[in-house]
Design an enzyme around this catalytic site. Structure first.
Site: not given
Ligand code: F6P
Length: 366
Positions: A123, A145
């Site tokens: 973002t 994260d």
């Molecule tokens: O970036 C945040 C996060 O939670 C990561 O830790 C993880 O790999 C990803 O998003 C998962 O994304 P999605 O919701 O697309 O599976």
């Protein structure tokens, strides 16, 4: 006294993966807006709504009662990057195109004086580019994260750590009853903050993070050493992005609609299997997945999100564009968005949490 400003109308959107605290930020921006003499337009589904022209007015009543609610009342998306827009073609293939002009057109059509974007690394990259096109951008740092630079913390991280710690507490009792090893896979793509802090709070015996490639032998050794000390169970907390010294990150899939197409997942299963094969100790695996992103924010995140929201609208009122609110110590400051994305905030070996973890006997598989 009413705070007036020439900034009369602001947009707000939530970009990328959701996390606890988004609604608290939306509330933190919208509730004081009247005092600033501003109206607020909520853009739906992150940058997707900005490109497609989908939005709704936000009044005080719309944000009442949402402080503790998880998710985002505006919706979010991690596939709506205006500069990397996945367009579906007639033959069902996807072509990546630049739709940033549509984003600018809607910003102007909505008469926005500024746009507050709540999100993580992706973002903030988009914010910087939209700013270069003439939009008045203000950023709010979000991600479980916690890998965004220039802020001590992002909101959402504390809530995710709480989930991991609670899961480890629960797994402790069952692991010890059955004399088992339990591996817990947590989120954290390139940064190990969730595993480090969750593992520390939940008393994991081994923490494996992307920043410290681990040795399989050291992992087995730690489990067997614990047994010699009379501990017939072990808990391993592993980041989805962790890898062994001689191995690779475990990739589950790929999605070209996203800026970072790599989907991680599966390291927990690999670690559990290898431990069982090499130590002959019964091993189970729990993947926490999106449980870490859902649900109510912790009190810490509610407070941080409210402060971020309030100081973001204050920043817009003072026309401090191209900046992101940031936590520095106990104070909310603001930083250049480009500083927040200069590089990813990774766990360093001299981080005090790593030092303390090692001090209390937690192994990082080194
Ligand atoms: O970036 C945040 C996060 O939670 C990561 O830790 C993880 O790999 C990803 O998003 C998962 O994304 P999605 O919701 O697309 O599976």
């Amino acid at each position: 006294m009413a705070k007036t400003s020439k900034i009369k109308r602001i947009g707000i959107l939530t970009g990328g993966g959701d996390c606890p605290g988004l609604n608290a930020v939306i509330r933190g921006v919208t509730k004081p807006a009247q005092d600033f003499g501003m109206s607020v337009l909520g853009i739906l589904d992150g940058f997707e709504g900005l490109v497609e022209g989908r939005a709704k007015e936000l009044a005080n009543a719309d944000v009442s009662g949402i402080l503790a609610r998880g998710g985002t009342i505006l919706g979010s998306s991690n596939k709506g990057d205006p500069f990397h827009w996945p367009e579906l073609k007639d033959d069902n293939t996807i072509e990546i195109v630049d739709r940033s002009n549509s984003a600018l057109k809607n910003y102007l059509a909505w008469n926005l004086d500024a746009l507050i974007a709540i999100g993580g690394d992706g973002t903030m990259h988009i914010c910087k580019k939209l700013g270069e096109m003439g939009m008045n951008m203000v950023g709010v740092p979000k991600t479980i994260d916690n890998d965004l630079e220039a802020t001590d913390l992002t909101f959402g991280h504390d809530s995710a750590v709480y989930v991991v710690a609670e899961a480890l507490d629960r797994l402790h009792t069952t692991a010890s009853s059955h004399h088992r090893v339990i591996v817990v896979e947590v989120m954290g793509r390139y940064a190990g903050w969730i595993a480090l802090n969750g593992g520390l709070a939940g008393g994991a015996d081994i923490i494996l993070i992307p920043e410290i490639p681990f040795s399989w032998e050291k992992v087995y050794e730690k489990i067997l050493k614990r047994e010699l000390m009379g501990k017939k169970f072990s808990l391993v907390c592993v980041s989805e992005g962790a890898r062994s010294i001689d191995g690779q990150m475990i990739v589950k899939g790929s999605d070209i609609k996203r800026h970072d197409p790599t989907q991680l997942g599966g390291i927990g299963e690999v670690v559990a299997r290898r431990i069982e094969e090499n130590t002959q100790r019964e091993t189970r695996v729990t993947v926490l997945g999106h449980v870490q992103r859902g649900g109510s924010p912790t009190p810490f995140d509610r407070i941080l999100s409210t402060k971020f929201g309030y100081f973001a609208i204050d920043l817009a009122a003072r026309k401090k564009f191209g900046r992101m609110v940031a936590l520095k110590g106990n104070e909310i400051k603001n930083v250049l968005i480009e500083d927040a994305i200069s590089h990813q905030k990774l766990v360093k070996l001299d981080n005090q949490n790593v030092i303390a973890a090692k001090g209390v006997g937690i192994s990082f598989g080194e």
